[in-house]
Motif scaffolding. Structure first.
Motif, PDB file in Angstrom:
ATOM      1  N   ALA A   1       0.828  -1.209   0.000  1.00 14.96           N
ATOM      2  CA  ALA A   1       0.000   0.000   0.000  1.00 14.96           C
ATOM      3  C   ALA A   1       0.863   1.260   0.000  1.00 14.96           C
ATOM      4  CB  ALA A   1      -0.931  -0.007   1.199  1.00 14.96           C
ATOM      5  N   ARG A   2       1.965   1.260   0.765  1.00  6.20           N
ATOM      6  CA  ARG A   2       2.853   2.421   0.779  1.00  6.20           C
ATOM      7  C   ARG A   2       3.474   2.642  -0.595  1.00  6.20           C
ATOM      8  NH1 ARG A   2       2.671   6.803   1.975  1.00  6.20           N
ATOM      9  NH2 ARG A   2       2.019   6.173   4.071  1.00  6.20           N
ATOM     10  N   HIS A   3       3.870   1.556  -1.249  1.00  6.85           N
ATOM     11  CA  HIS A   3       4.413   1.661  -2.601  1.00  6.85           C
ATOM     12  C   HIS A   3       3.378   2.310  -3.529  1.00  6.85           C
ATOM     13  CE1 HIS A   3       6.724   0.468  -6.184  1.00  6.85           C
ATOM     14  NE2 HIS A   3       5.564   0.118  -6.708  1.00  6.85           N
ATOM     15  N   TYR A   4       2.131   1.884  -3.415  1.00  6.64           N
ATOM     16  CA  TYR A   4       1.068   2.437  -4.254  1.00  6.64           C
ATOM     17  C   TYR A   4       0.869   3.927  -3.977  1.00  6.64           C
ATOM     18  CZ  TYR A   4      -3.611   3.630  -5.849  1.00  6.64           C
ATOM     19  OH  TYR A   4      -4.682   4.266  -6.434  1.00  6.64           O
ATOM     20  N   LEU A   5       0.747   4.289  -2.695  1.00  9.23           N
ATOM     21  CA  LEU A   5       0.500   5.690  -2.347  1.00  9.23           C
ATOM     22  C   LEU A   5       1.644   6.590  -2.797  1.00  9.23           C
ATOM     23  CD1 LEU A   5      -1.078   5.277   1.203  1.00  9.23           C
ATOM     24  CD2 LEU A   5      -2.257   5.860  -0.931  1.00  9.23           C
ATOM     25  N   ASP A   6       2.865   6.112  -2.653  1.00  4.06           N
ATOM     26  CA  ASP A   6       4.008   6.904  -3.108  1.00  4.06           C
ATOM     27  C   ASP A   6       3.970   7.088  -4.628  1.00  4.06           C
ATOM     28  OD1 ASP A   6       4.904   7.103  -0.518  1.00  4.06           O
ATOM     29  OD2 ASP A   6       6.428   5.533  -0.709  1.00  4.06           O
ATOM     30  N   LYS A   7       3.549   6.048  -5.315  1.00  2.40           N
ATOM     31  CA  LYS A   7       3.531   6.105  -6.777  1.00  2.40           C
ATOM     32  C   LYS A   7       2.481   7.082  -7.290  1.00  2.40           C
ATOM     33  CE  LYS A   7       3.372   3.220 -10.919  1.00  2.40           C
ATOM     34  NZ  LYS A   7       3.345   1.836 -11.452  1.00  2.40           N
ATOM     35  N   VAL A   8       1.286   7.073  -6.674  1.00  2.00           N
ATOM     36  CA  VAL A   8       0.207   7.940  -7.170  1.00  2.00           C
ATOM     37  C   VAL A   8       0.194   9.300  -6.478  1.00  2.00           C
ATOM     38  CG1 VAL A   8      -1.212   5.960  -7.822  1.00  2.00           C
ATOM     39  CG2 VAL A   8      -1.515   6.989  -5.552  1.00  2.00           C
ATOM     40  N   GLY A   9       1.015   9.466  -5.424  1.00  2.00           N
ATOM     41  CA  GLY A   9       1.084  10.744  -4.734  1.00  2.00           C
ATOM     42  C   GLY A   9      -0.187  11.109  -3.991  1.00  2.00           C
ATOM     43  N   ALA A  10      -0.805  10.119  -3.357  1.00  2.00           N
ATOM     44  CA  ALA A  10      -2.078  10.336  -2.668  1.00  2.00           C
ATOM     45  C   ALA A  10      -1.885  10.321  -1.159  1.00  2.00           C
ATOM     46  CB  ALA A  10      -3.094   9.266  -3.067  1.00  2.00           C
ATOM     47  N   ALA A  11      -2.770  11.022  -0.450  1.00  2.00           N
ATOM     48  CA  ALA A  11      -2.760  11.034   1.020  1.00  2.00           C
ATOM     49  C   ALA A  11      -4.185  10.852   1.524  1.00  2.00           C
ATOM     50  CB  ALA A  11      -2.162  12.341   1.531  1.00  2.00           C
ATOM     51  N   PRO A  12      -4.735   9.647   1.361  1.00  2.00           N
ATOM     52  CA  PRO A  12      -6.119   9.411   1.806  1.00  2.00           C
ATOM     53  C   PRO A  12      -6.209   9.365   3.320  1.00  2.00           C
ATOM     54  CG  PRO A  12      -5.133   7.373   1.097  1.00  2.00           C
ATOM     55  CD  PRO A  12      -4.132   8.438   0.786  1.00  2.00           C
ATOM     56  N   SER A  13      -7.429   9.543   3.831  1.00  2.00           N
ATOM     57  CA  SER A  13      -7.635   9.514   5.274  1.00  2.00           C
ATOM     58  C   SER A  13      -8.212   8.190   5.755  1.00  2.00           C
ATOM     59  CB  SER A  13      -8.570  10.655   5.682  1.00  2.00           C
ATOM     60  OG  SER A  13      -9.811  10.545   4.986  1.00  2.00           O
ATOM     61  N   HIS A  14      -8.839   7.441   4.873  1.00  2.00           N
ATOM     62  CA  HIS A  14      -9.595   6.243   5.253  1.00  2.00           C
ATOM     63  C   HIS A  14      -9.250   5.125   4.286  1.00  2.00           C
ATOM     64  CE1 HIS A  14     -13.791   4.121   5.190  1.00  2.00           C
ATOM     65  NE2 HIS A  14     -12.975   3.505   5.996  1.00  2.00           N
ATOM     66  N   GLY A  15      -9.151   3.903   4.791  1.00  2.00           N
ATOM     67  CA  GLY A  15      -8.887   2.759   3.934  1.00  2.00           C
ATOM     68  C   GLY A  15      -9.945   1.681   4.100  1.00  2.00           C
TER      69      GLY A  15
END
Length: 329
Positions: free
Chosen positions: A48-62
Protein backbone atom coordinates in the motif's frame (compact mmCIF):
# COMPACT_ATOMS: atom_id res chain seq x y z
CA UNK A 1 -5.43 13.81 -2.78
CA UNK A 2 -7.75 12.80 0.03
CA UNK A 3 -10.62 10.34 0.03
CA UNK A 4 -10.52 6.57 0.44
CA UNK A 5 -7.72 4.11 -0.22
CA UNK A 6 -9.29 0.97 -1.66
CA UNK A 7 -7.66 -2.45 -1.81
CA UNK A 8 -8.73 -5.85 -3.10
CA UNK A 9 -6.23 -8.44 -1.85
CA UNK A 10 -6.33 -11.93 -3.29
CA UNK A 11 -4.03 -14.90 -3.14
CA UNK A 12 -2.13 -13.74 -6.25
CA UNK A 13 -2.72 -10.02 -6.81
CA UNK A 14 -3.12 -6.88 -4.70
CA UNK A 15 -5.30 -4.30 -6.42
CA UNK A 16 -5.35 -0.69 -5.22
CA UNK A 17 -7.37 2.35 -6.19
CA UNK A 18 -8.70 5.62 -4.85
CA UNK A 19 -12.35 6.37 -4.32
CA UNK A 20 -14.62 9.03 -2.93
CA UNK A 21 -16.12 8.71 0.53
CA UNK A 22 -19.30 10.49 -0.55
CA UNK A 23 -22.22 8.34 0.63
CA UNK A 24 -24.53 9.94 -1.94
CA UNK A 25 -22.29 9.03 -4.88
CA UNK A 26 -19.80 6.24 -4.16
CA UNK A 27 -17.24 6.16 -6.92
CA UNK A 28 -14.14 4.29 -7.94
CA UNK A 29 -11.61 6.45 -9.78
CA UNK A 30 -10.69 4.13 -12.70
CA UNK A 31 -7.47 5.96 -13.59
CA UNK A 32 -6.12 5.25 -10.10
CA UNK A 33 -6.20 1.43 -10.35
CA UNK A 34 -2.87 -0.38 -9.94
CA UNK A 35 -2.29 -4.14 -9.67
CA UNK A 36 0.73 -5.74 -7.97
CA UNK A 37 1.79 -9.32 -7.32
CA UNK A 38 1.47 -10.03 -3.59
CA UNK A 39 4.65 -12.11 -3.78
CA UNK A 40 6.60 -8.92 -4.52
CA UNK A 41 5.91 -7.41 -1.08
CA UNK A 42 6.50 -8.68 2.48
CA UNK A 43 3.26 -7.15 3.79
CA UNK A 44 0.09 -5.32 2.84
CA UNK A 45 1.45 -2.13 4.40
CA UNK A 46 4.53 -2.28 2.14
CA UNK A 47 2.41 -2.80 -0.97
CA UNK A 48 0.00 0.00 0.00
CA UNK A 49 2.85 2.42 0.78
CA UNK A 50 4.41 1.66 -2.60
CA UNK A 51 1.07 2.44 -4.25
CA UNK A 52 0.50 5.69 -2.35
CA UNK A 53 4.01 6.90 -3.11
CA UNK A 54 3.53 6.10 -6.78
CA UNK A 55 0.21 7.94 -7.17
CA UNK A 56 1.08 10.74 -4.73
CA UNK A 57 -2.08 10.34 -2.67
CA UNK A 58 -2.76 11.03 1.02
CA UNK A 59 -6.12 9.41 1.81
CA UNK A 60 -7.63 9.51 5.27
CA UNK A 61 -9.60 6.24 5.25
CA UNK A 62 -8.89 2.76 3.93
CA UNK A 63 -11.20 -0.10 3.00
CA UNK A 64 -9.26 -3.32 2.44
CA UNK A 65 -11.07 -6.36 1.07
CA UNK A 66 -9.01 -9.48 1.77
CA UNK A 67 -9.32 -13.09 0.58
CA UNK A 68 -9.60 -14.66 4.00
CA UNK A 69 -11.57 -14.62 7.22
CA UNK A 70 -11.57 -11.33 9.11
CA UNK A 71 -11.36 -11.92 12.86
CA UNK A 72 -11.63 -8.62 14.71
CA UNK A 73 -8.54 -6.57 13.91
CA UNK A 74 -6.78 -9.33 12.00
CA UNK A 75 -7.09 -11.22 8.75
CA UNK A 76 -5.11 -14.07 7.22
CA UNK A 77 -4.96 -14.47 3.47
CA UNK A 78 -6.14 -18.02 2.81
CA UNK A 79 -3.83 -18.68 -0.14
CA UNK A 80 -0.89 -16.45 0.82
CA UNK A 81 1.23 -16.03 4.00
CA UNK A 82 0.30 -12.37 4.68
CA UNK A 83 -1.19 -11.76 8.13
CA UNK A 84 -2.88 -8.35 8.26
CA UNK A 85 -3.47 -6.25 11.36
CA UNK A 86 -5.80 -3.33 10.71
CA UNK A 87 -4.28 -1.21 13.49
CA UNK A 88 -0.65 -1.82 12.57
CA UNK A 89 -1.41 -1.17 8.91
CA UNK A 90 -3.33 2.00 9.78
CA UNK A 91 -0.38 3.36 11.77
CA UNK A 92 2.13 2.40 9.06
CA UNK A 93 0.12 4.25 6.42
CA UNK A 94 -0.87 7.24 8.56
CA UNK A 95 -4.60 6.72 8.07
CA UNK A 96 -7.29 7.76 10.52
CA UNK A 97 -9.24 4.54 9.98
CA UNK A 98 -9.03 1.18 8.22
CA UNK A 99 -11.90 -1.21 7.65
CA UNK A 100 -10.95 -4.84 6.94
CA UNK A 101 -13.62 -6.88 5.17
CA UNK A 102 -13.75 -10.24 3.47
CA UNK A 103 -13.16 -9.89 -0.26
CA UNK A 104 -16.56 -11.33 -1.07
CA UNK A 105 -18.25 -8.73 1.13
CA UNK A 106 -16.76 -6.26 -1.34
CA UNK A 107 -17.76 -8.42 -4.31
CA UNK A 108 -21.27 -8.50 -2.87
CA UNK A 109 -21.42 -4.72 -2.38
CA UNK A 110 -20.20 -4.25 -5.95
CA UNK A 111 -23.47 -5.81 -7.09
CA UNK A 112 -25.30 -2.80 -5.66
CA UNK A 113 -23.49 -0.59 -8.22
CA UNK A 114 -23.64 -2.91 -11.23
CA UNK A 115 -25.88 -2.37 -14.20
CA UNK A 116 -27.11 -4.79 -16.85
CA UNK A 117 -24.14 -3.83 -19.03
CA UNK A 118 -21.73 -5.15 -16.39
CA UNK A 119 -22.95 -8.75 -16.59
CA UNK A 120 -23.45 -11.50 -19.15
CA UNK A 121 -26.22 -14.04 -18.49
CA UNK A 122 -25.12 -17.67 -18.41
CA UNK A 123 -28.25 -19.41 -19.66
CA UNK A 124 -31.43 -17.85 -20.93
CA UNK A 125 -32.63 -16.01 -17.80
CA UNK A 126 -31.84 -12.29 -17.85
CA UNK A 127 -31.49 -9.76 -15.04
CA UNK A 128 -33.45 -6.51 -15.20
CA UNK A 129 -31.08 -4.53 -12.99
CA UNK A 130 -32.04 -2.33 -10.06
CA UNK A 131 -35.31 -1.18 -11.57
CA UNK A 132 -37.44 -1.39 -8.44
CA UNK A 133 -37.20 -0.74 -4.70
CA UNK A 134 -38.26 -4.15 -3.39
CA UNK A 135 -36.32 -6.44 -1.07
CA UNK A 136 -33.83 -8.65 -2.87
CA UNK A 137 -31.45 -11.53 -2.03
CA UNK A 138 -28.53 -12.35 -4.30
CA UNK A 139 -25.84 -15.01 -4.06
CA UNK A 140 -22.24 -14.33 -5.11
CA UNK A 141 -19.81 -17.13 -5.94
CA UNK A 142 -16.60 -16.77 -7.90
CA UNK A 143 -13.46 -18.81 -8.60
CA UNK A 144 -10.01 -17.25 -8.70
CA UNK A 145 -6.94 -18.30 -6.74
CA UNK A 146 -9.54 -19.65 -4.28
CA UNK A 147 -13.34 -19.88 -4.28
CA UNK A 148 -15.16 -16.89 -2.82
CA UNK A 149 -18.76 -17.04 -1.61
CA UNK A 150 -20.98 -14.28 -0.28
CA UNK A 151 -24.42 -12.72 -0.54
CA UNK A 152 -26.08 -9.32 -0.88
CA UNK A 153 -29.36 -8.49 0.80
CA UNK A 154 -31.41 -5.38 0.08
CA UNK A 155 -33.86 -4.65 2.86
CA UNK A 156 -35.92 -1.46 3.14
CA UNK A 157 -33.69 0.24 0.60
CA UNK A 158 -30.38 -0.57 2.33
CA UNK A 159 -27.73 -3.06 1.25
CA UNK A 160 -26.21 -5.66 3.57
CA UNK A 161 -23.29 -7.82 2.37
CA UNK A 162 -22.88 -11.24 3.94
CA UNK A 163 -19.33 -12.44 4.56
CA UNK A 164 -18.80 -16.20 4.40
CA UNK A 165 -16.16 -18.86 3.85
CA UNK A 166 -18.61 -20.93 1.82
CA UNK A 167 -15.91 -21.96 -0.63
CA UNK A 168 -14.71 -24.40 1.99
CA UNK A 169 -17.93 -26.43 2.28
CA UNK A 170 -17.54 -30.09 1.37
CA UNK A 171 -17.65 -31.12 -2.27
CA UNK A 172 -20.68 -33.29 -3.11
CA UNK A 173 -20.14 -35.52 -6.19
CA UNK A 174 -23.16 -36.05 -8.41
CA UNK A 175 -22.19 -38.87 -10.78
CA UNK A 176 -19.76 -41.83 -10.98
CA UNK A 177 -17.02 -39.77 -12.62
CA UNK A 178 -17.15 -37.17 -9.85
CA UNK A 179 -17.16 -39.91 -7.21
CA UNK A 180 -13.95 -41.26 -8.78
CA UNK A 181 -12.47 -37.75 -8.78
CA UNK A 182 -13.39 -37.35 -5.11
CA UNK A 183 -11.62 -40.61 -4.27
CA UNK A 184 -8.46 -39.38 -5.98
CA UNK A 185 -8.54 -35.97 -4.31
CA UNK A 186 -9.48 -37.42 -0.93
CA UNK A 187 -6.37 -39.58 -1.06
CA UNK A 188 -4.32 -36.44 -1.62
CA UNK A 189 -6.05 -33.89 0.64
CA UNK A 190 -8.17 -35.87 3.09
CA UNK A 191 -11.24 -33.65 3.27
CA UNK A 192 -12.18 -32.20 -0.12
CA UNK A 193 -13.88 -28.81 -0.28
CA UNK A 194 -15.47 -27.15 -3.30
CA UNK A 195 -12.42 -24.90 -3.51
CA UNK A 196 -10.28 -27.98 -4.26
CA UNK A 197 -12.14 -28.20 -7.59
CA UNK A 198 -13.57 -24.73 -8.30
CA UNK A 199 -10.49 -22.48 -8.36
CA UNK A 200 -7.29 -22.07 -10.32
CA UNK A 201 -5.59 -24.87 -8.43
CA UNK A 202 -8.89 -26.76 -8.57
CA UNK A 203 -8.75 -26.86 -12.36
CA UNK A 204 -5.26 -28.36 -12.07
CA UNK A 205 -6.53 -30.86 -9.47
CA UNK A 206 -9.35 -31.90 -11.80
CA UNK A 207 -7.02 -32.37 -14.75
CA UNK A 208 -4.60 -34.42 -12.63
CA UNK A 209 -7.40 -36.62 -11.26
CA UNK A 210 -8.81 -37.26 -14.74
CA UNK A 211 -5.31 -38.11 -15.99
CA UNK A 212 -4.78 -40.54 -13.10
CA UNK A 213 -8.12 -42.21 -13.82
CA UNK A 214 -6.86 -42.71 -17.39
CA UNK A 215 -3.59 -44.15 -16.06
CA UNK A 216 -1.45 -41.19 -17.15
CA UNK A 217 0.82 -38.66 -15.46
CA UNK A 218 0.13 -35.14 -16.76
CA UNK A 219 3.24 -33.61 -15.19
CA UNK A 220 3.26 -30.17 -13.59
CA UNK A 221 0.73 -27.75 -15.10
CA UNK A 222 -0.67 -24.32 -14.33
CA UNK A 223 -4.32 -23.30 -14.89
CA UNK A 224 -3.33 -21.21 -17.91
CA UNK A 225 -1.65 -24.28 -19.43
CA UNK A 226 -4.92 -26.18 -19.27
CA UNK A 227 -7.01 -23.40 -20.84
CA UNK A 228 -4.36 -22.87 -23.55
CA UNK A 229 -4.29 -26.60 -24.38
CA UNK A 230 -8.10 -26.68 -24.35
CA UNK A 231 -8.15 -23.92 -26.99
CA UNK A 232 -5.92 -26.17 -29.11
CA UNK A 233 -8.41 -29.04 -28.75
CA UNK A 234 -6.73 -31.19 -26.07
CA UNK A 235 -9.46 -33.67 -25.10
CA UNK A 236 -8.48 -34.10 -21.43
CA UNK A 237 -8.13 -30.36 -20.85
CA UNK A 238 -11.54 -29.82 -22.42
CA UNK A 239 -12.97 -32.51 -20.15
CA UNK A 240 -11.39 -30.90 -17.08
CA UNK A 241 -13.05 -27.60 -17.99
CA UNK A 242 -16.39 -29.34 -18.60
CA UNK A 243 -16.26 -30.97 -15.15
CA UNK A 244 -15.14 -27.67 -13.59
CA UNK A 245 -18.11 -25.81 -15.09
CA UNK A 246 -20.57 -28.53 -14.08
CA UNK A 247 -19.35 -28.62 -10.47
CA UNK A 248 -19.35 -24.80 -10.42
CA UNK A 249 -22.99 -24.80 -11.56
CA UNK A 250 -23.98 -27.38 -8.96
CA UNK A 251 -22.31 -25.36 -6.17
CA UNK A 252 -23.96 -22.14 -7.36
CA UNK A 253 -27.35 -23.85 -7.31
CA UNK A 254 -26.74 -25.23 -3.83
CA UNK A 255 -25.90 -21.70 -2.68
CA UNK A 256 -29.22 -20.39 -4.02
CA UNK A 257 -31.08 -23.07 -2.09
CA UNK A 258 -29.09 -22.35 1.08
CA UNK A 259 -29.62 -18.58 1.00
CA UNK A 260 -33.02 -18.42 -0.68
CA UNK A 261 -31.34 -16.23 -3.30
CA UNK A 262 -34.18 -16.50 -5.81
CA UNK A 263 -33.32 -13.11 -7.34
CA UNK A 264 -30.07 -14.29 -8.90
CA UNK A 265 -26.45 -15.38 -8.66
CA UNK A 266 -23.51 -13.18 -9.63
CA UNK A 267 -20.33 -14.90 -10.84
CA UNK A 268 -17.21 -12.75 -10.34
CA UNK A 269 -13.67 -14.08 -9.93
CA UNK A 270 -10.54 -14.06 -12.04
CA UNK A 271 -11.29 -17.40 -13.73
CA UNK A 272 -14.77 -16.52 -15.01
CA UNK A 273 -13.65 -14.31 -17.94
CA UNK A 274 -11.07 -16.92 -18.93
CA UNK A 275 -13.71 -19.66 -18.97
CA UNK A 276 -16.42 -17.71 -20.81
CA UNK A 277 -15.71 -19.41 -24.16
CA UNK A 278 -16.77 -22.71 -22.55
CA UNK A 279 -19.06 -21.71 -19.66
CA UNK A 280 -22.16 -20.87 -21.68
CA UNK A 281 -22.01 -24.19 -23.58
CA UNK A 282 -21.04 -26.38 -20.62
CA UNK A 283 -23.10 -28.27 -18.08
CA UNK A 284 -23.07 -25.25 -15.74
CA UNK A 285 -26.69 -24.23 -16.19
CA UNK A 286 -28.01 -27.79 -16.35
CA UNK A 287 -26.38 -28.68 -13.04
CA UNK A 288 -27.44 -25.34 -11.56
CA UNK A 289 -31.09 -26.09 -12.29
CA UNK A 290 -30.94 -29.83 -11.51
CA UNK A 291 -32.25 -29.63 -7.95
CA UNK A 292 -35.02 -32.22 -7.85
CA UNK A 293 -38.36 -30.79 -6.75
CA UNK A 294 -36.91 -27.27 -6.90
CA UNK A 295 -35.78 -27.55 -10.53
CA UNK A 296 -38.72 -25.48 -11.89
CA UNK A 297 -37.90 -22.72 -9.39
CA UNK A 298 -34.20 -22.81 -10.23
CA UNK A 299 -34.98 -22.49 -13.93
CA UNK A 300 -36.23 -18.95 -13.24
CA UNK A 301 -33.11 -17.78 -11.35
CA UNK A 302 -30.57 -15.79 -13.41
CA UNK A 303 -26.88 -16.67 -13.31
CA UNK A 304 -24.76 -13.66 -14.25
CA UNK A 305 -21.06 -13.57 -15.15
CA UNK A 306 -19.59 -10.27 -13.94
CA UNK A 307 -17.68 -8.43 -16.67
CA UNK A 308 -16.85 -5.24 -14.74
CA UNK A 309 -13.03 -5.06 -14.73
CA UNK A 310 -12.64 -4.35 -10.98
CA UNK A 311 -15.69 -5.49 -9.02
CA UNK A 312 -13.72 -5.94 -5.77
CA UNK A 313 -12.51 -2.35 -5.83
CA UNK A 314 -15.96 -1.13 -6.89
CA UNK A 315 -17.43 -2.88 -3.86
CA UNK A 316 -14.74 -1.41 -1.62
CA UNK A 317 -15.80 2.04 -2.88
CA UNK A 318 -19.40 1.27 -1.95
CA UNK A 319 -18.28 0.11 1.51
CA UNK A 320 -16.21 3.29 1.96
CA UNK A 321 -19.30 5.37 1.26
CA UNK A 322 -21.31 3.24 3.69
CA UNK A 323 -18.65 3.75 6.38
CA UNK A 324 -18.68 7.50 5.79
CA UNK A 325 -22.45 7.51 6.20
CA UNK A 326 -22.19 5.67 9.53
CA UNK A 327 -19.44 8.04 10.75
CA UNK A 328 -21.59 11.04 9.93
CA UNK A 329 -24.66 9.66 11.76
Amino acid sequence: MTGALLADIGGTNARFALGTSDPSAPALLPDSVQVYAVADFPSLADAARHYLDKVGAAPSHGVFAVAGRVDGDEARITNHPWVISAERTRIALGLTRIDLVNDFAAQAMAVSLLGTGDVVPVGGVRWNGWNDSGDRTYAIIGPGTGLGVGALLRRDGRFYPLQTEGGHVSFAPNNPEEIDILKRLSGEFGRVSNERLISGSGLVNLHRALSQIAGEDPGPLQPQDITAMAREGDVRCLRAIDVFCAVFGAAAGDLVLTLGAWDGVFLPGGLVPKLMPWLAHSGFRQRFEHKGRFSPTMARVPTLAVTHPQPGLLGAAALAAQCALKAAA
